[in-house]
Motif scaffolding. Structure first.
Motif, PDB file in Angstrom:
ATOM      1  N   UNK A  49       0.835  -1.206   0.000  1.00 52.50           N
ATOM      2  CA  UNK A  49       0.000   0.000   0.000  1.00 52.50           C
ATOM      3  C   UNK A  49       0.867   1.253   0.000  1.00 52.50           C
ATOM      4  N   UNK A  50       1.911   1.240   0.800  1.00 53.62           N
ATOM      5  CA  UNK A  50       2.831   2.369   0.849  1.00 53.62           C
ATOM      6  C   UNK A  50       3.444   2.624  -0.525  1.00 53.62           C
ATOM      7  N   UNK A  51       3.813   1.565  -1.228  1.00 57.16           N
ATOM      8  CA  UNK A  51       4.420   1.717  -2.552  1.00 57.16           C
ATOM      9  C   UNK A  51       3.420   2.300  -3.542  1.00 57.16           C
ATOM     10  N   UNK A  52       2.173   1.841  -3.485  1.00 53.92           N
ATOM     11  CA  UNK A  52       1.139   2.428  -4.351  1.00 53.92           C
ATOM     12  C   UNK A  52       1.015   3.929  -4.089  1.00 53.92           C
ATOM     13  N   UNK A  53       1.000   4.309  -2.823  1.00 54.61           N
ATOM     14  CA  UNK A  53       0.884   5.732  -2.470  1.00 54.61           C
ATOM     15  C   UNK A  53       2.126   6.499  -2.926  1.00 54.61           C
ATOM     16  N   UNK A  54       3.301   5.920  -2.752  1.00 51.90           N
ATOM     17  CA  UNK A  54       4.525   6.585  -3.212  1.00 51.90           C
ATOM     18  C   UNK A  54       4.498   6.817  -4.716  1.00 51.90           C
ATOM     19  N   UNK A  55       3.995   5.848  -5.470  1.00 49.62           N
ATOM     20  CA  UNK A  55       3.873   6.013  -6.920  1.00 49.62           C
ATOM     21  C   UNK A  55       2.925   7.160  -7.248  1.00 49.62           C
ATOM     22  N   UNK A  56       1.785   7.199  -6.559  1.00 51.28           N
ATOM     23  CA  UNK A  56       0.804   8.256  -6.838  1.00 51.28           C
ATOM     24  C   UNK A  56       1.343   9.634  -6.458  1.00 51.28           C
ATOM     25  N   UNK A  70      -6.452   0.610  -9.670  1.00 50.48           N
ATOM     26  CA  UNK A  70      -6.957  -0.765  -9.765  1.00 50.48           C
ATOM     27  C   UNK A  70      -6.178  -1.689  -8.832  1.00 50.48           C
ATOM     28  N   UNK A  71      -4.870  -1.591  -8.855  1.00 48.08           N
ATOM     29  CA  UNK A  71      -4.047  -2.434  -7.987  1.00 48.08           C
ATOM     30  C   UNK A  71      -4.291  -2.165  -6.517  1.00 48.08           C
ATOM     31  N   UNK A  72      -4.404  -0.901  -6.156  1.00 44.14           N
ATOM     32  CA  UNK A  72      -4.649  -0.540  -4.763  1.00 44.14           C
ATOM     33  C   UNK A  72      -6.005  -1.057  -4.291  1.00 44.14           C
TER      34      UNK A  72
END
Length: 127
Positions: free
Chosen positions: A27-34, A108-110
């Motif tokens: 989840x942290x990685x998804x947020x970092x990407x965003x 979608x992944x998140x």
């Protein structure tokens, strides 16, 4: 001074939990990407974390790490192509399409991660 004194023990445990190769880390990685759309360096940090943790989490989370890594590299490829093509003006459309594609993949992944679902085909170029 007592040997049992541990300042901010709960904060240390919470921070350590974010570094475990599980759901919270993904989840942290998804947020970092965003956030990377505003502050570019966070995407690189997320990519490094995804590479470090891929293969360690097992189960559904590994499919998300593969998805995240491929999202970065495919997005990077199309961004470079778009940047080169801006000289003939079509690159602006390529960059816009890449931005939209990345947002859709990340959201979608998140959503799937939050529902406890794996990415069906993490090697896919689409959604």
């Amino acid at each position: 001074m007592s040997d049992n004194f541990q300042p901010q023990d709960n904060n240390v445990k919470a921070a350590a939990g974010m570094m475990d190769p599980g759901t919270q880390n993904a989840q942290l990685i998804y947020v970092l990407y965003l956030v990377g759309f505003l502050v570019g360096i966070t995407t690189i940090v997320g990519l490094v974390l995804a590479y470090i943790n891929r293969g360690k989490a097992g189960g559904i989370v590994d499919s998300h790490y593969t998805w995240l890594i491929r999202t970065f590299w495919i997005g990077f490829l199309y961004s470079v192509i778009g940047a080169i093509l801006t000289f003939v003006l079509i690159g602006i459309l390529v960059l816009l399409a890449t931005f939209i594609w990345m947002i859709i993949r990340l959201v979608t992944g998140l959503q799937k991660l939050n529902r406890g679902e794996p990415i069906a085909n993490p090697l896919s170029w689409m959604f």
